[in-house]
Structure formats: structure tokens, C-alpha cells
Write an enzyme that holds these catalytic residues in place. Structure first.
Site, PDB file in Angstrom:
ATOM      1  N   LYS A  76       0.830  -1.199   0.000  1.00 52.01           N
ATOM      2  CA  LYS A  76       0.000   0.000   0.000  1.00 52.01           C
ATOM      3  C   LYS A  76       0.873   1.261   0.000  1.00 52.01           C
ATOM      4  O   LYS A  76       1.922   1.298   0.660  1.00 52.01           O
ATOM      5  CB  LYS A  76      -0.903  -0.046   1.237  1.00 52.01           C
ATOM      6  CG  LYS A  76      -1.844   1.118   1.439  1.00 52.01           C
ATOM      7  CD  LYS A  76      -2.631   0.879   2.720  1.00 52.01           C
ATOM      8  CE  LYS A  76      -3.482   2.056   3.126  1.00 52.01           C
ATOM      9  NZ  LYS A  76      -4.177   1.793   4.410  1.00 52.01           N
ATOM     10  N   SER A 152      -8.759   2.502   4.348  1.00 50.80           N
ATOM     11  CA  SER A 152      -7.935   3.144   3.345  1.00 50.80           C
ATOM     12  C   SER A 152      -7.110   2.179   2.498  1.00 50.80           C
ATOM     13  O   SER A 152      -6.377   2.618   1.615  1.00 50.80           O
ATOM     14  CB  SER A 152      -6.998   4.136   4.054  1.00 50.80           C
ATOM     15  OG  SER A 152      -6.115   3.467   4.945  1.00 50.80           O
ATOM     16  N   SER A 176      -8.870   0.392   8.518  1.00 55.60           N
ATOM     17  CA  SER A 176      -8.444   0.482   7.122  1.00 55.60           C
ATOM     18  C   SER A 176      -8.046  -0.830   6.472  1.00 55.60           C
ATOM     19  O   SER A 176      -7.872  -0.884   5.255  1.00 55.60           O
ATOM     20  CB  SER A 176      -7.277   1.473   6.992  1.00 55.60           C
ATOM     21  OG  SER A 176      -7.716   2.786   7.227  1.00 55.60           O
TER      22      SER A 176
END
Length: 488
Positions: A76, A152, A176
Site C-alpha cells: 500500500k 484506506s 483500514s
């Protein structure tokens, strides 16, 4: 070997076994993944950068003989540095920031033999439960392109759900990892505080509430990846947690959980819960009862409003420092188009909180941990929905509209945020579908250091109530060959 069957029919652990047996080479695996990314990523927008040629060169140079040797993987694009690739945190302010070298996590992923193929999309500074940054554009849910992949870690979730990768890195500061797992029909574990080190010790106040791990299709992949990154680095601010008996989370799955005491709740602090999510929890509770666990309605109590504000102050302070450090490097003041409106709101309204406000926020976080912990003296597991609402359409969580974020954002984190504040482990498990055919997830949480218990229970449910393993492609609503067990 047919590459479609290869990627659709095997998880990361299975692919690693094929490489070890010589039935597939790392080059063949990388080629299959590269073709999937080229064909599918333009549709879902999961990746913000790829490094296929460099990955090929690393295979040529020889991969470490780790347990996941040859398996493609992505990280990520926030708080996880990979040499030569952008580290934008989804922000225009960092659009041209490039990591000079690998951080701790990427170093450990490489040591496990993983082949790193790129970085995945994230909302600006991870401050949204949907991945829709202005810089990179929205990530779309492979189950339905009009809907969010969560956030996220939405880019990682979409990449895995669309079959581009068997697993991908995620991190979790308020839900997230678990929120995108719920939105995309994946397994997502947030480890205990201190289980996985921060990438560079750069998270500061974010580190007490955020935790790194992964999004996977299978529980055993989550266990294997946790084995790859667990353990302290010198100078870590939190005590290292003990590993499971046998020294491996993957090995721990061989032993089913003992009879567990499960507290079940579908009441969200501060708001209601969608009926589909209530039914999903009841569906899983019934399976747990059939498996011999004791389930009853129960929930801990805490001041959710105070905890939410404390968490916001702590995370905003960290982001404000990150922004100011970046401006110092650039040698200029903050421009109007550097930040999205919601981030700017947090920067102005919360990030400037004084030392006394920050002190009280940290006290509230500590107090919440002491309020929640006694619940886990009476129960081994707390079972809840992952989110209080079903997967939203893109645009509902709109960071260009702070009022919309304030109105809708808490619905995603009502059940998840408390486990970031307390540092306790929690995981989202696929639990069927809503009435529109989109996945829903339920959350299981446990006491500090109980990842092995959560993984064993999740593996038991994975066998008793299997969730779809094969990727969703081409994107649509619910796949026609799956009868949603939960919905309405």
C-alpha cells in the site's frame, strides 16, 4: 499450466508450494500477474505504480529461499517504503516523493521470498474509509464498479478481489484493513499493537493506533504473511508480544480453537446498523454455536464520542507534522491545492491542537483500553458487524466535502476504531452478501496478543461457512453462480 486456473485456484501459500515443487517458476507467476494487472487494473484502478521489469531482474538475480518464494505481492502506498517507487500517501503534496530505500516491512517481505510488483492506491493520508484520492482517482469495487472498495487499503483490496494478486499489504488506523475486507469479500486481520513494527518509526503518534498486515483470500495466507513480518526491531516503543506455541501462526492453524466464549452485539455506539449486517452477525453466530462455542449477547461499554475525538486528534497531529516536514523539504508554504478539503479541515481544526489537548487525547485512549479490557476477562471473542452500513457507492465518502465526511464517515468505523485505540487484535471475515449482491463482513476481536485464537476461529469458520475464493471478474453485482446466504 493454465494461468487462469493458476491464479484463481490457488492462494499465496498454494502458489509457493507449486514453486517449491517446480511445477511453476517465479517468472511464469510474475508473467501471469503482470498480464492480469495490465488487463484489469485500468478498470478498477488498484495500482498507483508498478515495477514488473525490476521484479523480473530480481528473480533473475535469485530470490531468497523464504516460505513464500516466488509469490507476487504489492504494498500500500502509505507508511511502507519501497526503494525507487513513489511514497505519495495519496496526496498531491507528496506526488513526486520517491523512497530512497526499502523500509522494514518491505525488507521482511523480500526475505520471505515475495516478488514485489508495485504499490496500491490509498486515500489522502489514509483518512477515508473509501479510496477516492484526488491524486490517483477512485479505486472501484470489483463486485460493482459504482461502489467503493473500502479504505484506506482499498487499492490492495481491489487488486486481490479482482484476481490480480493472491494477497497484498494493508495497514489499519481506524478500520483500514477490516473495512475494505468487508467491502470486497476478503479476510483482513489487524494485529495487536506491537506485533508488527512500524515501517520506519516515522508514524509517531499514528503508531499507537495503526497496525500493518495484509488483505487475503484465505486465512492461512494471513497467518503465513504475519509470520513473515512479526517481531520487533531494536528500539521499538512497545513490548514484543509472544509468538504462538510452535513459533508460527501458520502452524497454529493445525490446532482448532478450544470452546470459546463469544459475546455478540449488533448495536453500534452512536448509530444504527443496517439489517443486512445484523443478519450477517446472526448467521455467523449460528455457525459458531454449531461448532460448539458459547454465544450470547454482550458488549463492552466505552465513551465512543470521546474515543473518536481522541483518535482524530492523535492522527491529525501526526499528519500535520508530516505535512509541515514536507513543506520544509520543499521550502515553501502550504498551497490551496496541496491538500483535499477534508484533510485541510483536519489540519486546521484538529492538527493544531495544543499540548494539553494532545495530553488529554492520549489519556482518553489509555482510559478506553482499561474500559474495554475487562470484557475480555469474561469473553474470548467479541463478534460484531465490520461496518454499520453496507458498502457505499463511490462519492458518498467525499473528501472534497468535509460535511459529507462528518455525516457518513463514522458509519464505517463505529465497530472498528475502538480496536485501534485499545491496540487489541480484530479481523473481518466474509459473511455473505447484502440485498444488492455486495459482500458483507463480520468482525471478531480478542484480547491483546490473541491473533492465533482469531486465526484459528476464522479458519474454522472458513471451513464451516466457506466464502467465495475465486476472483470477481468481469465486474458485476453478485456472481450468478453464488447464492447469497445473507441478504434481503
Amino acid at each position: 499450466m493454465d494461468t487462469e486456473d493458476l491464479l484463481d485456484g490457488n492462494d499465496a501459500v498454494g502458489l509457493a508450494a507449486l514453486v517449491r515443487d517446480g511445477r511453476i517458476s517465479p517468472h511464469e507467476l510474475l508473467d501471469a500477474v503482470a498480464a492480469r494487472i495490465e488487463a484489469r487494473d485500468p478498470v478498477v484502478n488498484a495500482f498507483v505504480a508498478t515495477r514488473i521489469d525490476r521484479a523480473r531482474a530480481e528473480i533473475d538475480a535469485g530470490l531468497p529461499d523464504g516460505p513464500l518464494r516466488g509469490v507476487p505481492f504489492a504494498v500500500k502506498d502509505i507508511s511502507c517504503d519501497m526503494a525507487g517507487l513513489p511514497t505519495t500517501a495519496g496526496s498531491r503534496l507528496f506526488a513526486d516523493a520517491v523512497a530512497a530505500d526499502d523500509g522494514v516491512l518491505v525488507t521482511r517481505y523480500r526475505r520471505a521470498g515475495l516478488v514485489l510488483v508495485g504499490k496500491t492506491n490509498t486515500p489522502e493520508f489514509g483518512k477515508n474509509a473509501s479510496t477516492e484520492p484526488v491524486l490517483h482517482g477512485p479505486t472501484r469495487n470489483p463486485w460493482r464498479l459504482t461502489h467503493s472498495a473500502g479504505g484506506s487499503s482499498g487499492g490492495s483490496a481491489a487488486a486481490v478481489a479482482a484476481g490480480m494478486l493472491p494477497a497484498a499489504h494493508a495497514n489499519d488506523g481506524g478500520g483500514s484493513t477490516r473495512i475494505p475486507a468487508g467491502c470486497c469479500g476478503l479476510f483482513g486481520l489487524k494485529p495487536s499493537r506491537g506485533r508488527v513494527p512500524d515501517d520506519r518509526g516515522a508514524g509517531a503518534f499514528a503508531y499507537p493506533v495503526a497496525a500493518h498486515h495484509a488483505l487475503t483470500r484465505s486465512v492461512r495466507d494471513s497467518a503465513a504473511l504475519l509470520d513473515a513480518v512479526t517481531g520487533p526491531v531494536p528500539g521499538d516503543p512497545y513490548a514484543a508480544l509472544p509468538t504462538p506455541v510452535g513459533g508460527s501462526f501458520l502452524a497454529a492453524l493445525a490446532t482448532p480453537p478450544a470452546r470459546l466464549r463469544v459475546g455478540m452485539s449488533t448495536r453500534a455506539p452512536g448509530g444504527g446498523v443496517a439489517p443486512e449486517l445484523v443478519r450477517a452477525v446472526e448467521h455467523i453466530a449460528a455457525h459458531l454455536t454449531d461448532l460448539g462455542h458459547h454465544v450470547e449477547e454482550a458488549a463492552p461499554t466505552w465513551d465512543a464520542r470521546k474515543v473518536s475525538r481522541a483518535s482524530a486528534i492523535v492522527m491529525a497531529a501526526s499528519s500535520r507534522a508530516q505535512i509541515q516536514d514536507r513543506l520544509a523539504v520543499l521550502g515553501r508554504e502550504l498551497a490551496d491545492d496541496d491538500l483535499e478539503p477534508f484533510t485541510r479541515y483536519l489540519y486546521d481544526a484538529l492538527g493544531g491542537s495544543g499540548a494539553v489537548d494532545l495530553h488529554h487525547a492520549l489519556k482518553d485512549i489509555e482510559r478506553a483500553g482499561r474500559e474495554i479490557a475487562p470484557f475480555f476477562d469474561r469473553y474470548d471473542i467479541w463478534l460484531t458487524p465490520t461496518m454499520a452500513v453496507t458498502t457505499p457507492e463511490l462519492g458518498v465518502l467525499d473528501t472534497t466535502d468535509p460535511a459529507a465526511m462528518t455525516a457518513h464517515g463514522p458509519n464505517a468505523t463505529r465497530f472498528t476504531q475502538i480496536f485501534n485505540v485499545t491496540g487489541l487484535p480484530a479481523a473481518s471475515i466474509p459473511a455473505g452478501f447484502d440485498g444488492a449482491g455486495l459482500p458483507v463482513g463480520v468482525q471478531i476481536a480478542g484480547r491483546m496478543g490473541a491473533e492465533a485464537v482469531l486465526l484459528r476461529l476464522a479458519a474454522q469458520l472458513e471451513e464451516a461457512a466457506p466464502w467465495p475464493w475465486q476472483p470477481v471478474w468481469p465486474p458485476a453485482g453478485a456472481r450468478p453462480d453464488i447464492e447469497p446466504p445473507v441478504g434481503g
